[in-house]
Write an enzyme that holds these catalytic residues in place. Structure first.
Site, short mmCIF file in Angstrom:
data_model
loop_
_atom_site.label_atom_id
_atom_site.label_comp_id
_atom_site.label_asym_id
_atom_site.label_seq_id
_atom_site.Cartn_x
_atom_site.Cartn_y
_atom_site.Cartn_z
N ASP A 60 0.86 -1.19 0.00
CA ASP A 60 0.00 0.00 0.00
C ASP A 60 0.89 1.23 0.00
OD1 ASP A 60 -2.09 -1.74 0.15
OD2 ASP A 60 -2.79 -1.11 2.14
N HIS A 205 3.86 -2.33 3.18
CA HIS A 205 3.65 -0.91 2.90
C HIS A 205 4.88 -0.31 2.26
CE1 HIS A 205 0.50 -1.64 5.87
NE2 HIS A 205 -0.12 -0.60 5.36
#
Length: 278
Positions: A60, A205
Site C-alpha cells: 500500500d 507498505h
C-alpha cells in the site's frame, strides 16, 4: 366413548400454551430466514489454491516514497511481480514512481483517491474516490485498475458492492506483515513466513522502515519452500466463484455448488485478519 369436558380455566390455559408454541415456531422460522439473508458481502482475503504453492505480495502506497526504487530493485533481483495499491494523492506527487513500478512489470491498483474511511461516506462519494484514482493511474500507466483496497481495511457491504458495480474486486489480505509498526526485520520475516499458505495475499507498505531489509530473506525463504509469486489479478478467480465467511475465494460450478454450505461452515471461524491502520 369417553367425552372429555374441559373447564373454562383449563381451556384458557391450553389456549395460552398453544399461542406460546405458535409464537416460538413463527419466531424460529423468522430467525432462520434472517440468518440466511444476512451473509456479508465480503472482499477477497485469500484464494483457495489447494496444495498449489502460489501467493501474492502487495504494497500500500499512501505517504512516503523513499524506498520505491529499492523495492523495485529487490523484486527485480528475484523476478517477483507484486501489486501496488496507490492513493490518488500519491500518484499526483510521484507519477515517475508509478510509471517506474508499472514499467518494471508490477500492477498498479486502487487505494482510493484521498484515503478516507470508505464506510463513512456515501455510495456516490465511494464511486468518486474509486474513479478519480483510477483516472490518475490510467493516465500514467495506460492501464485502468480492476482491484481496490479500502483504506484502513475498512469496508462494509456497501463498499464491496459499490466497487463491484464500478468494475473492481475489493481485496484484503490474510497475512499482515505489520511493517507499518516499525517492527524489526526479523519480526516481519517471522510473521510473514509462518502465516503464509497457498493462495495467500500478503500486506506490506511502501515507505515502511524495515520492509526493504526484511523482503529479500522473505522472498528467498518462500521461494526455497516452493512458492511462486504472482500479481493479485493473476491469483484471484474472475468468474464462477464464491467467498466463504473467512474471506477465502474459491471456484464454484454446478458440480460443487451443493458443497457451498459445508465449506462455509468449515471456514466460519478462520477469519482472524488484522486490519489495523492500513
Amino acid at each position: 366413548m369417553k367425552i372429555w369436558v374441559i373447564s373454562k380455566k383449563h381451556g384458557m390455559m391450553l389456549a395460552a400454551v398453544v399461542l406460546v408454541l405458535s409464537a416460538f415456531i413463527i419466531l424460529g422460522n423468522h430467525q432462520i430466514t434472517s440468518v440466511s439473508k444476512t451473509q456479508k458481502d465480503l472482499p477477497i482475503y485469500c484464494v483457495d489454491k489447494g496444495d498449489e504453492k502460489i501467493l501474492s505480495i502487495s504494497f500500500d502506497a499512501a505517504w512516503g516514497n523513499e524506498d520505491t526504487q529499492t523495492l523495485i530493485d529487490i523484486l527485480g533481483k528475484y523476478n517477483v511481480k507484486a501489486t501496488f495499491f496507490v492513493v490518488g494523492g500519491w500518484v499526483d506527487k510521484y507519477p515517475e514512481s508509478v510509471k517506474a513500478l508499472s514499467d518494471a512489470g508490477h500492477e498498479i491498483m486502487n487505494h482510493s483517491n484521498t484515503h478516507p474511511h470508505m464506510t463513512q461516506i456515501s455510495k456516490e462519494k465511494m464511486a468518486e474516490e474509486l474513479n478519480t484514482c483510477n483516472d490518475k493511474i490510467e493516465k500514467v500507466t495506460g492501464v485502468r485498475p480492476t482491484l481496490f483496497r479500502a483504506p484502513y481495511g475498512d469496508y462494509n457491504d456497501s463498499v464491496v458492492q459499490t466497487m463491484r458495480e464500478n468494475g473492481c474486486f475489493t481485496i484484503q489480505w490474510d497475512v499482515d506483515s505489520l511493517d507499518w509498526k516499525d517492527l524489526a526485520s526479523t519480526e516481519i520475516f517471522d510473521r510473514v513466513t509462518k502465516k503464509v499458505k497457498p493462495g495467500s495475499i500478503v500486506l506490506f507498505h511502501n515507505a515502511a522502515k524495515h520492509t526493504p531489509e526484511a523482503l529479500p530473506s522473505i522472498i528467498e525463504k518462500l521461494q526455497s519452500d516452493g512458492y511462486k509469486f504472482v500479481p493479485i489479478s493473476e491469483l484471484i478467480i474472475k468468474e464462477n466463484y464464491a467467498i466463504d465467511p473467512s474471506g477465502k475465494q474459491y471456484a464454484q460450478n454446478n458440480s460443487n455448488e451443493e458443497n457451498t454450505n459445508d465449506r462455509m461452515n468449515e471456514n466460519n471461524n478462520e477469519n482472524n485478519n488484522e486490519n489495523e491502520n492500513n
